[in-house]
Each structure stands twice: as C-alpha cells, then as structure tokens.
Design an enzyme around this catalytic site. Structure first.
Site, PDB file in Angstrom:
ATOM      1  CB  ILE A   7      -1.004   0.040   1.182  1.00  0.00           C
ATOM      2  CG1 ILE A   7      -0.273  -0.108   2.523  1.00  0.00           C
ATOM      3  CG2 ILE A   7      -2.097  -1.000   1.001  1.00  0.00           C
ATOM      4  CD1 ILE A   7      -1.129   0.268   3.729  1.00  0.00           C
TER       5      ILE A   7
ATOM      6  CB  SER B  27      -6.617   1.118  16.786  1.00  0.00           C
ATOM      7  OG  SER B  27      -6.102   0.678  18.010  1.00  0.00           O
TER       8      SER B  27
ATOM      9  CE1 TYR C  76      -1.524  -0.178  15.064  1.00  0.00           C
ATOM     10  CE2 TYR C  76      -2.529   0.136  17.229  1.00  0.00           C
ATOM     11  CZ  TYR C  76      -2.586  -0.379  15.946  1.00  0.00           C
ATOM     12  OH  TYR C  76      -3.696  -1.068  15.539  1.00  0.00           O
TER      13      TYR C  76
HETATM   14  P1  NAD Z   1      -2.098  -8.650  10.863  1.00  0.00           P
HETATM   15  O1  NAD Z   1      -0.677  -8.220  11.061  1.00  0.00           O
HETATM   16  O2  NAD Z   1      -2.429 -10.083  11.033  1.00  0.00           O
HETATM   17  O3  NAD Z   1      -2.616  -8.170   9.442  1.00  0.00           O
HETATM   18  C1  NAD Z   1      -2.144  -7.016   8.793  1.00  0.00           C
HETATM   19  C2  NAD Z   1      -1.843  -7.400   7.364  1.00  0.00           C
HETATM   20  O4  NAD Z   1      -1.412  -6.223   6.656  1.00  0.00           O
HETATM   21  C3  NAD Z   1      -0.709  -8.424   7.251  1.00  0.00           C
HETATM   22  O5  NAD Z   1      -1.130  -9.503   6.461  1.00  0.00           O
HETATM   23  C4  NAD Z   1       0.420  -7.654   6.601  1.00  0.00           C
HETATM   24  O6  NAD Z   1       1.248  -8.476   5.797  1.00  0.00           O
HETATM   25  C5  NAD Z   1      -0.340  -6.603   5.807  1.00  0.00           C
HETATM   26  N1  NAD Z   1       0.475  -5.437   5.516  1.00  0.00           N
HETATM   27  C6  NAD Z   1       1.288  -4.772   6.371  1.00  0.00           C
HETATM   28  N2  NAD Z   1       1.906  -3.769   5.735  1.00  0.00           N
HETATM   29  C7  NAD Z   1       1.464  -3.787   4.462  1.00  0.00           C
HETATM   30  C8  NAD Z   1       1.754  -3.013   3.322  1.00  0.00           C
HETATM   31  N3  NAD Z   1       2.646  -2.009   3.378  1.00  0.00           N
HETATM   32  N4  NAD Z   1       1.133  -3.283   2.161  1.00  0.00           N
HETATM   33  C9  NAD Z   1       0.253  -4.323   2.098  1.00  0.00           C
HETATM   34  N5  NAD Z   1      -0.057  -5.100   3.134  1.00  0.00           N
HETATM   35  C10 NAD Z   1       0.550  -4.838   4.320  1.00  0.00           C
HETATM   36  O7  NAD Z   1      -2.952  -7.741  11.856  1.00  0.00           O
HETATM   37  P2  NAD Z   1      -4.514  -7.798  12.189  1.00  0.00           P
HETATM   38  O8  NAD Z   1      -4.628  -8.082  13.634  1.00  0.00           O
HETATM   39  O9  NAD Z   1      -5.234  -8.631  11.225  1.00  0.00           O
HETATM   40  O10 NAD Z   1      -4.907  -6.264  11.998  1.00  0.00           O
HETATM   41  C11 NAD Z   1      -5.645  -5.798  10.873  1.00  0.00           C
HETATM   42  C12 NAD Z   1      -5.951  -4.325  11.074  1.00  0.00           C
HETATM   43  O11 NAD Z   1      -6.710  -4.135  12.273  1.00  0.00           O
HETATM   44  C13 NAD Z   1      -4.723  -3.437  11.224  1.00  0.00           C
HETATM   45  O12 NAD Z   1      -4.993  -2.216  10.578  1.00  0.00           O
HETATM   46  C14 NAD Z   1      -4.618  -3.214  12.715  1.00  0.00           C
HETATM   47  O13 NAD Z   1      -3.952  -2.019  13.033  1.00  0.00           O
HETATM   48  C15 NAD Z   1      -6.083  -3.162  13.095  1.00  0.00           C
HETATM   49  N6  NAD Z   1      -6.369  -3.486  14.488  1.00  0.00           N
HETATM   50  C16 NAD Z   1      -6.219  -4.765  14.934  1.00  0.00           C
HETATM   51  C17 NAD Z   1      -6.518  -5.061  16.247  1.00  0.00           C
HETATM   52  C18 NAD Z   1      -6.392  -6.458  16.784  1.00  0.00           C
HETATM   53  O14 NAD Z   1      -6.715  -6.656  17.965  1.00  0.00           O
HETATM   54  N7  NAD Z   1      -5.967  -7.432  16.011  1.00  0.00           N
HETATM   55  C19 NAD Z   1      -6.947  -4.040  17.136  1.00  0.00           C
HETATM   56  C20 NAD Z   1      -7.078  -2.747  16.643  1.00  0.00           C
HETATM   57  C21 NAD Z   1      -6.811  -2.481  15.307  1.00  0.00           C
END
Ligand code: NAD
Length: 324
Positions: A61, A124, A148
């Site tokens: 991205i 978040s 973050y």
């Molecule tokens: P995750 O790390 O499993 O998934 C994130 C995905 O984004 C990964 O597959 C990664 O390879 C991909 N990614 C990272 N940088 C990238 C880039 N430059 N280009 C393309 N792809 C890229 O994390 P998740 O837990 O599935 O989180 C998903 C979203 O939810 C994120 O935005 C995270 O900040 C947000 N979030 C998650 C939680 C949680 O509890 N898991 C809580 C609050 C917010």
C-alpha cells in the site's frame, strides 16, 4: 447484491483480513485481496486461491500505483493493511508511520479517484490513549500513548477530511483486542491470546506484564466480521464519515483470561490446568483498562455481537488445537 459486487480487502493475508476474505468469498462477492506478506501469511488464504471470485495480489500500500490499479472498478474497500502492535511502533516508528499513515493516505486517494462507494477501515481502541473514562465512548478520546496510536488517530483525521473535501464515504471501526482463528501466535509482537494459547498448549508458563489486573474488552473475530459487513452496507446518513467501537462491551482482566484459556484448553489436555503463570514488568504504552460502549454501533449499524469472550475462546482454542 453480492454477485458482481467487488470488494478490495487489504491486509488480506493477515488475521482479520483473511477472515474477511473467507467470509465474503463464501457470500459470493468478488474479492480482490492485497497484501505484501510482511506480517501476514499466504497459508491463511491459500484455500481460497482456486475460487473464481477470489484474486490475490502481492503488493504494497506504500505504492500508490498498486493502490490505484486495485481500487479501480471496486465497489467497496475494506482496508485492514497496517503494521499492528504498540511495541513494534515504539521500536520502529518510521516504518509504522510509512505503512499506517502513508499507505492509508494512498488508499484514500485511490478510493477518491476511483469513486468507490465506501471505504471501511480498521481504526483502533488505542486512539483512546490516556483517557481514563470507562466505558470508551467514540467522542471522548485522550492523548495517544504510542506511535501506533498516533497513526491510527491520523487515519481518522484523514478520513474525515477526505469526506469533507472530496465527498469520499468512509467508516472507521475502532477494534478492541480482536482474537480468533488465524491470529499469529509467533514472533515478538504476537497478541496475548494466541501467544498464551500456544504457550499453554506446550505447558510453558505464560508471562503476564504487570500483576494481571489490567483489563481488556476482548472481541471475537466473528463479531468483527459482522461489524465490517454492516458498516459496508450501512446507508443511514449518520453512519457515514464516522467511527464506531467494535467490541463485545465487557472487560476481563488478564488473570481471569488465563484461567478461562486454561479451562478451555483442559478439554483437550487436563494437565494444562497445572501450568503456573509468571509475572513480568509492565509494558510502555499499555493502558490499564479498556472497555467499549457499543451503543453507537448497535443503534446506527444494527451491530449485535454474538460471541462473548468464553464462547470466542472455545472456538479459537478448537482452531489452535487442530492447526498449531
Ligand atoms: P495482521 O498483522 O495479522 O494483518 C495485517 C496485514 O497487513 C498483514 O497480512 C500484513 O502483511 C499486511 N500489511 C502490512 N503492511 C502492508 C503493506 N505495506 N502493504 C500491504 N499489506 C501490508 O494484523 P490484524 O490483527 O489482522 O490487523 C488488521 C488491522 O486491524 C490493522 O490495521 C490493525 O492495526 C487493526 N487493528 C487490529 C486489532 C487487533 O486486535 N488485532 C486491534 C485494533 C486495530
């Protein structure tokens, strides 16, 4: 609505993104999946690769042309790609900012240019920062406690400006400690539930940072999928260009979490009940308590989370037992 409706899911090989892919492919949407595989894993989506209505693209991205080419022709975007983890952002704020802010801005620009119907994005609970008010209500936030948290708050600010200046429809979903199948238990930045599950499964002591009285609103993945679908399809004018808490609406401290996990795992191996917990120092950037008000999502999105912590843990543990 589903056939011929195109959805771009970013972060598609990650925990939340891959679960969204699975759900929307099953519902016969046309799903395009983007991920650079930095923290996600192809195995999370490999079973979808032979489906006609699923296409995976490895890309970043941070590259605006990648965003443009994939957003073009899509109806909706579910933007999940980001570098998660507060400690990761404290160690390397520049990369977290590049991906979470720069990449997010690219996605907004691409969505605006392509005229997508709506971009729903992962916000978040970290945006509540140092606010001690409980439960967390969308309008009352504090100061961010980590790089973050800043990136996720900046996402909300940019989304708001893109609505006001370009008319781009967005909805931000402030996730609270999501857990469930496919969440990565490995690596330095693993989340607490998959990490503790893996440790307990091999009879290693889980380490709680602090005395275990810190509490969180743990949210099962199926509740998050429901929120994404409802946000994507929402048409109520008050539901557009705003943010919603996505949580169960209950908080559990870490001591109780470990007890519940042990109980759930003991169905597979009763000796896990004897594993002792270890306590370590508190982590920088962690807030003591987190609990969401989900009233706004209930009233404007008709969000109705079905899985409480116990029910979610039972499902998650079943998955980890079969897949780790
Ligand atoms: P995750 O790390 O499993 O998934 C994130 C995905 O984004 C990964 O597959 C990664 O390879 C991909 N990614 C990272 N940088 C990238 C880039 N430059 N280009 C393309 N792809 C890229 O994390 P998740 O837990 O599935 O989180 C998903 C979203 O939810 C994120 O935005 C995270 O900040 C947000 N979030 C998650 C939680 C949680 O509890 N898991 C809580 C609050 C917010």
């Amino acid at each position: 609505m589903t056939k011929n409706t195109k959805i771009l899911i970013t972060g598609a090989a990650g925990f939340i993104g891959s679960n969204l892919c699975e759900y929307f492919v099953e519902k016969e949407y046309d799903v395009i999946a983007l991920d650079n595989l930095s923290t996600g894993h192809l195995i999370n989506i490999s079973h979808l690769q032979n489906k006609d209505n699923f296409r995976f693209v490895e890309g970043d991205i941070r590259d605006i042309e990648t965003c443009r080419s994939l957003v073009d022709g899509t109806d909706f975007v579910l933007h999940q790609a980001a570098l998660g983890s507060v400690p990761r952002s404290i160690k390397d704020p520049i990369t977290s900012n590049d991906v979470n802010v720069g990449g997010f801005l690219n996605m907004l620009v691409a969505c605006k240019e392509a005229g997508v119907k709506k971009m729903v994005y992962a916000a978040s609970s970290s945006t509540y920062g140092d606010s001690i008010a409980l439960p967390k209500v969308e309008d009352v936030i504090g100061k961010p406690l980590s790089p973050y948290a800043i990136t996720k708050y900046v996402n909300e600010l940019y989304a708001d400006v893109f609505y006001k200046t370009y008319g781009l429809n967005t909805i931000g979903l402030r996730y609270f400690n999501v857990f469930g199948r496919k969440q990565d238990p490995n690596g330095a930045y693993a989340a607490v539930i998959p990490l503790f599950t893996k440790q307990l499964m091999s009879k290693q002591s889980p380490t709680i940072n602090g005395d275990g009285t810190y509490s969180r609103d743990f949210t099962y993945i199926d509740n998050v999928i429901q929120a994404n679908e409802k946000a994507m399809l929402a048409t109520h004018p008050d539901a557009i260009n705003t943010v919603f808490n996505v949580a169960f609406g209950d908080r559990t401290d870490l001591n109780l979490l470990v007890d519940l996990l042990k109980q759930s795992l003991s169905k597979y191996d009763s000796e896990i009940l004897n594993v002792k917990t270890v306590y370590g120092p508190l982590r920088a950037g962690d807030v003591p308590h987190s609990l969401a008000s989900i009233d706004k999502a209930k009233s404007l999105l008709n969000y109705n989370p079905k899985f409480d912590l116990k029910a979610g843990l039972d499902e998650a543990v079943e998955w980890y037992w079969a897949n780790l």
